[in-house]
Motif scaffolding. Sequence first.
Motif, PDB file in Angstrom:
ATOM      1  N   THR A  69       0.849  -1.287   0.135  1.00 23.66           N
ATOM      2  CA  THR A  69      -0.002   0.117   0.099  1.00 23.66           C
ATOM      3  C   THR A  69       0.851   1.172  -0.131  1.00 23.66           C
ATOM      4  OG1 THR A  69      -0.137   0.323   2.354  1.00 23.66           O
ATOM      5  CG2 THR A  69      -1.625  -1.312   1.458  1.00 23.66           C
ATOM      6  N   ASP A  70       0.095   2.287  -0.122  1.00 28.26           N
ATOM      7  CA  ASP A  70       0.853   3.620  -0.060  1.00 28.26           C
ATOM      8  C   ASP A  70       0.960   4.154   1.288  1.00 28.26           C
ATOM      9  OD1 ASP A  70      -1.549   4.827  -0.049  1.00 28.26           O
ATOM     10  OD2 ASP A  70      -1.403   5.676  -2.115  1.00 28.26           O
ATOM     11  N   GLY A  71       0.394   3.531   2.203  1.00 18.58           N
ATOM     12  CA  GLY A  71       0.236   3.994   3.734  1.00 18.58           C
ATOM     13  C   GLY A  71      -1.497   4.315   3.998  1.00 18.58           C
ATOM     14  N   ALA A  72      -2.163   4.219   2.862  1.00 17.02           N
ATOM     15  CA  ALA A  72      -3.684   4.854   3.250  1.00 17.02           C
ATOM     16  C   ALA A  72      -4.045   3.893   4.492  1.00 17.02           C
ATOM     17  CB  ALA A  72      -4.405   4.412   2.060  1.00 17.02           C
ATOM     18  N   ARG A  73      -4.968   4.624   5.415  1.00 22.70           N
ATOM     19  CA  ARG A  73      -5.319   4.116   6.501  1.00 22.70           C
ATOM     20  C   ARG A  73      -6.406   3.023   6.124  1.00 22.70           C
ATOM     21  NH1 ARG A  73      -5.928   5.771  11.665  1.00 22.70           N
ATOM     22  NH2 ARG A  73      -8.060   5.251  12.795  1.00 22.70           N
ATOM     23  N   ASN A  74      -6.449   1.794   6.893  1.00 26.60           N
ATOM     24  CA  ASN A  74      -7.050   0.782   6.802  1.00 26.60           C
ATOM     25  C   ASN A  74      -7.072   0.104   5.302  1.00 26.60           C
ATOM     26  OD1 ASN A  74      -8.329   1.190   9.160  1.00 26.60           O
ATOM     27  ND2 ASN A  74      -9.578   2.811   8.422  1.00 26.60           N
ATOM     28  N   ALA A  75      -5.998   0.371   4.597  1.00 25.91           N
ATOM     29  CA  ALA A  75      -5.994  -0.243   3.246  1.00 25.91           C
ATOM     30  C   ALA A  75      -5.728  -1.783   3.462  1.00 25.91           C
ATOM     31  CB  ALA A  75      -5.003   0.570   2.411  1.00 25.91           C
ATOM     32  N   CYS A  76      -4.813  -2.110   4.288  1.00 30.93           N
ATOM     33  CA  CYS A  76      -4.097  -3.443   4.433  1.00 30.93           C
ATOM     34  C   CYS A  76      -5.111  -4.263   4.962  1.00 30.93           C
ATOM     35  CB  CYS A  76      -2.969  -3.342   5.608  1.00 30.93           C
ATOM     36  SG  CYS A  76      -1.330  -2.763   4.686  1.00 30.93           S
ATOM     37  N   SER A  77      -5.989  -3.601   6.049  1.00 30.50           N
ATOM     38  CA  SER A  77      -7.086  -4.679   6.641  1.00 30.50           C
ATOM     39  C   SER A  77      -8.201  -4.758   5.581  1.00 30.50           C
ATOM     40  CB  SER A  77      -7.614  -3.829   7.755  1.00 30.50           C
ATOM     41  OG  SER A  77      -6.907  -3.859   8.963  1.00 30.50           O
ATOM     42  N   MET A  78      -8.693  -3.723   4.749  1.00 37.21           N
ATOM     43  CA  MET A  78      -9.437  -4.097   3.547  1.00 37.21           C
ATOM     44  C   MET A  78      -8.931  -5.167   2.416  1.00 37.21           C
ATOM     45  SD  MET A  78     -11.093  -0.334   2.576  1.00 37.21           S
ATOM     46  CE  MET A  78     -12.146  -1.105   1.742  1.00 37.21           C
ATOM     47  N   LEU A  79      -7.684  -5.083   2.264  1.00 35.26           N
ATOM     48  CA  LEU A  79      -7.004  -6.106   1.345  1.00 35.26           C
ATOM     49  C   LEU A  79      -7.163  -7.393   1.938  1.00 35.26           C
ATOM     50  CD1 LEU A  79      -4.076  -3.639  -0.055  1.00 35.26           C
ATOM     51  CD2 LEU A  79      -6.107  -4.521  -1.262  1.00 35.26           C
ATOM     52  N   TYR A  80      -6.621  -7.679   3.058  1.00 34.63           N
ATOM     53  CA  TYR A  80      -6.657  -8.755   3.778  1.00 34.63           C
ATOM     54  C   TYR A  80      -8.033  -9.547   3.950  1.00 34.63           C
ATOM     55  CZ  TYR A  80      -1.593  -8.579   5.156  1.00 34.63           C
ATOM     56  OH  TYR A  80      -0.278  -8.761   5.013  1.00 34.63           O
ATOM     57  N   GLY A  81      -8.917  -8.546   4.258  1.00 33.80           N
ATOM     58  CA  GLY A  81     -10.650  -9.017   4.227  1.00 33.80           C
ATOM     59  C   GLY A  81     -10.894  -9.515   2.863  1.00 33.80           C
ATOM     60  N   ALA A  82     -10.463  -8.827   1.887  1.00 35.78           N
ATOM     61  CA  ALA A  82     -10.973  -8.949   0.653  1.00 35.78           C
ATOM     62  C   ALA A  82     -10.380 -10.192  -0.167  1.00 35.78           C
ATOM     63  CB  ALA A  82     -10.578  -7.953  -0.396  1.00 35.78           C
ATOM     64  N   ALA A  83      -9.050 -10.539   0.221  1.00 30.79           N
ATOM     65  CA  ALA A  83      -8.108 -11.569   0.029  1.00 30.79           C
ATOM     66  C   ALA A  83      -9.070 -12.904   0.681  1.00 30.79           C
ATOM     67  CB  ALA A  83      -6.819 -11.555   0.675  1.00 30.79           C
ATOM     68  N   TRP A  84      -9.324 -13.095   1.871  1.00 22.81           N
ATOM     69  CA  TRP A  84     -10.068 -13.966   2.450  1.00 22.81           C
ATOM     70  C   TRP A  84     -11.414 -14.497   1.711  1.00 22.81           C
ATOM     71  CZ3 TRP A  84      -9.966 -18.434   4.724  1.00 22.81           C
ATOM     72  CH2 TRP A  84     -11.142 -19.000   5.477  1.00 22.81           C
ATOM     73  N   ARG A  85     -12.155 -13.162   1.583  1.00 20.00           N
ATOM     74  CA  ARG A  85     -13.323 -13.679   0.623  1.00 20.00           C
ATOM     75  C   ARG A  85     -13.305 -14.002  -0.808  1.00 20.00           C
ATOM     76  NH1 ARG A  85     -14.040  -8.629   3.152  1.00 20.00           N
ATOM     77  NH2 ARG A  85     -14.115  -7.514   1.207  1.00 20.00           N
ATOM     78  N   ALA A  86     -12.217 -13.530  -1.328  1.00 13.52           N
ATOM     79  CA  ALA A  86     -11.864 -14.215  -2.580  1.00 13.52           C
ATOM     80  C   ALA A  86     -11.415 -15.539  -2.502  1.00 13.52           C
ATOM     81  CB  ALA A  86     -10.703 -13.121  -3.257  1.00 13.52           C
ATOM     82  N   ALA A  87     -10.689 -15.945  -1.627  1.00 10.51           N
ATOM     83  CA  ALA A  87     -10.292 -17.241  -1.265  1.00 10.51           C
ATOM     84  C   ALA A  87     -11.282 -17.936  -1.037  1.00 10.51           C
ATOM     85  CB  ALA A  87      -9.082 -17.291  -0.330  1.00 10.51           C
ATOM     86  N   ARG A  88     -12.265 -17.736  -0.027  1.00 14.33           N
ATOM     87  CA  ARG A  88     -13.330 -18.598   0.196  1.00 14.33           C
ATOM     88  C   ARG A  88     -14.228 -18.816  -1.102  1.00 14.33           C
ATOM     89  NH1 ARG A  88     -14.404 -21.857   2.567  1.00 14.33           N
ATOM     90  NH2 ARG A  88     -16.427 -21.327   3.339  1.00 14.33           N
ATOM     91  N   ALA A  89     -14.513 -17.693  -1.804  1.00 17.22           N
ATOM     92  CA  ALA A  89     -15.252 -17.664  -2.926  1.00 17.22           C
ATOM     93  C   ALA A  89     -14.815 -18.977  -3.965  1.00 17.22           C
ATOM     94  CB  ALA A  89     -15.432 -16.548  -3.641  1.00 17.22           C
TER      95      ALA A  89
END
Length: 147
Positions: A69-89
């Motif tokens: 990330t470029d340091g944007a607040r909450n970007a990492c958490s959003m990415l990890y959450g989306a990665a989990w949802r994508a993997a589960r799908a």
Amino acid sequence: MTLRIVPTTLREANAYVRQHHRHHRPARGCIAVVAVADGDVVRGVAIIGRPVSRVLQDGYTAEVVRVATDGARNACSMLYGAAWRAARALGYLRLVTYTLPSEGGASLRGAGFTLIGEAGGGSWSRSSRPRVDEHPTQTKLRWERAA
């Protein structure tokens, strides 16, 4: 700032990794990629692939192999959450990733991951196939999220 998950390609994600990742080169392949953007500006990417560890290659485990990330607040958490949802799908039952001990892990905890413990470390170089290590070789911390 209003972050949202957006689609991206491996080529675009790797270009972002080249610019923003602190210690790794772009990934060689992937299962899926996701990005987070503020308007039209990409603020971070995550690349999900097969586990690097052969022990974890059971067909139901995926690994987040890069997050940048470029340091944007909450970007990492959003990415990890989306990665989990994508993997589960895609039918995966477990998602793992690794951090350096100096990295706090707040984004991973925020996305529902659990610290499993120390793992790995060392060099990929062997006398039969010498390599130059361009990444940290110390012991890592393994994080996991499971169904």
